[in-house]
Design a protein around this motif. Structure first.
Motif, PDB file in Angstrom:
ATOM      1  N   VAL A  53     -17.265 -25.911  14.810  1.00 32.54           N
ATOM      2  CA  VAL A  53     -17.652 -25.231  13.579  1.00 32.54           C
ATOM      3  C   VAL A  53     -17.259 -23.761  13.692  1.00 32.54           C
ATOM      4  N   ARG A  54     -17.001 -23.150  12.569  1.00 29.58           N
ATOM      5  CA  ARG A  54     -16.646 -21.731  12.535  1.00 29.58           C
ATOM      6  C   ARG A  54     -17.426 -21.063  11.410  1.00 29.58           C
ATOM      7  N   TYR A  55     -17.806 -19.825  11.645  1.00 34.52           N
ATOM      8  CA  TYR A  55     -18.526 -19.045  10.646  1.00 34.52           C
ATOM      9  C   TYR A  55     -17.701 -17.814  10.287  1.00 34.52           C
ATOM     10  N   TRP A  56     -17.812 -17.379   9.022  1.00 38.88           N
ATOM     11  CA  TRP A  56     -17.210 -16.144   8.564  1.00 38.88           C
ATOM     12  C   TRP A  56     -18.015 -15.649   7.375  1.00 38.88           C
ATOM     13  N   TRP A  57     -17.724 -14.427   6.926  1.00 37.01           N
ATOM     14  CA  TRP A  57     -18.438 -13.873   5.777  1.00 37.01           C
ATOM     15  C   TRP A  57     -17.440 -13.467   4.709  1.00 37.01           C
ATOM     16  N   LYS A  58     -17.928 -13.425   3.467  1.00 36.33           N
ATOM     17  CA  LYS A  58     -17.123 -12.985   2.331  1.00 36.33           C
ATOM     18  C   LYS A  58     -17.989 -12.119   1.430  1.00 36.33           C
ATOM     19  N   TYR A  59     -17.370 -11.139   0.826  1.00 31.62           N
ATOM     20  CA  TYR A  59     -18.017 -10.290  -0.165  1.00 31.62           C
ATOM     21  C   TYR A  59     -18.160 -11.070  -1.474  1.00 31.62           C
ATOM     22  N   ALA A  60     -19.266 -10.873  -2.176  1.00 31.79           N
ATOM     23  CA  ALA A  60     -19.466 -11.501  -3.483  1.00 31.79           C
ATOM     24  C   ALA A  60     -20.275 -10.553  -4.367  1.00 31.79           C
TER      25      ALA A  60
ATOM     26  N   GLN B 157     -23.334  -5.780   4.769  1.00 32.14           N
ATOM     27  CA  GLN B 157     -22.152  -6.260   5.495  1.00 32.14           C
ATOM     28  C   GLN B 157     -22.408  -6.259   6.995  1.00 32.14           C
ATOM     29  N   ASP B 158     -23.115  -5.259   7.492  1.00 29.08           N
ATOM     30  CA  ASP B 158     -23.418  -5.198   8.924  1.00 29.08           C
ATOM     31  C   ASP B 158     -24.226  -6.419   9.368  1.00 29.08           C
ATOM     32  N   ILE B 159     -25.205  -6.812   8.558  1.00 31.21           N
ATOM     33  CA  ILE B 159     -26.012  -7.989   8.898  1.00 31.21           C
ATOM     34  C   ILE B 159     -25.150  -9.243   8.859  1.00 31.21           C
ATOM     35  N   ALA B 160     -24.297  -9.365   7.856  1.00 32.22           N
ATOM     36  CA  ALA B 160     -23.408 -10.525   7.756  1.00 32.22           C
ATOM     37  C   ALA B 160     -22.483 -10.608   8.965  1.00 32.22           C
ATOM     38  N   GLU B 161     -21.882  -9.490   9.341  1.00 26.87           N
ATOM     39  CA  GLU B 161     -20.980  -9.471  10.494  1.00 26.87           C
ATOM     40  C   GLU B 161     -21.724  -9.846  11.777  1.00 26.87           C
ATOM     41  N   ALA B 162     -22.929  -9.318  11.959  1.00 26.83           N
ATOM     42  CA  ALA B 162     -23.711  -9.619  13.159  1.00 26.83           C
ATOM     43  C   ALA B 162     -24.106 -11.095  13.202  1.00 26.83           C
ATOM     44  N   GLU B 163     -24.486 -11.646  12.060  1.00 27.17           N
ATOM     45  CA  GLU B 163     -24.881 -13.059  12.016  1.00 27.17           C
ATOM     46  C   GLU B 163     -23.684 -13.968  12.296  1.00 27.17           C
TER      47      GLU B 163
END
Length: 76
Positions: free
Chosen positions: A55-62, A36-42
């Motif tokens: 454009v917008r970026y976000w992350w989701k758990y899977a 999750q830390d890597i996803a948030e940083a990216e």
């Protein structure tokens, strides 16, 4: 029943400039990571880098299941 999946974090991109396009054409999976830390940083890096673009970026758990399995088709 034992949990047999690996938690992963999907980095997604939304192309807001594709006005009126169906979601499947406006949203892209950029990458899948195991932290999750890597996803948030990216996501923070990409949103900063592309702040002037539409454009917008976000992350989701899977959940990543073993080969040949899914939430509805498990071998246990």
């Amino acid at each position: 029943m034992e949990s047999r999946f690996e938690p992963v974090f999907v980095v997604l991109r939304y192309d807001a400039f594709q006005v009126g396009a169906p979601p499947q054409e406006s949203v892209t999976i950029k990458e899948v990571v195991r932290s999750q830390d890597i996803a948030e940083a990216e996501v923070a890096r990409l949103n900063s880098l592309n702040a002037e673009k539409d454009v917008r970026y976000w992350w989701k758990y899977a959940r990543l299941f073993p080969e040949g399995e899914s939430a509805g088709n498990r071998s246990d």
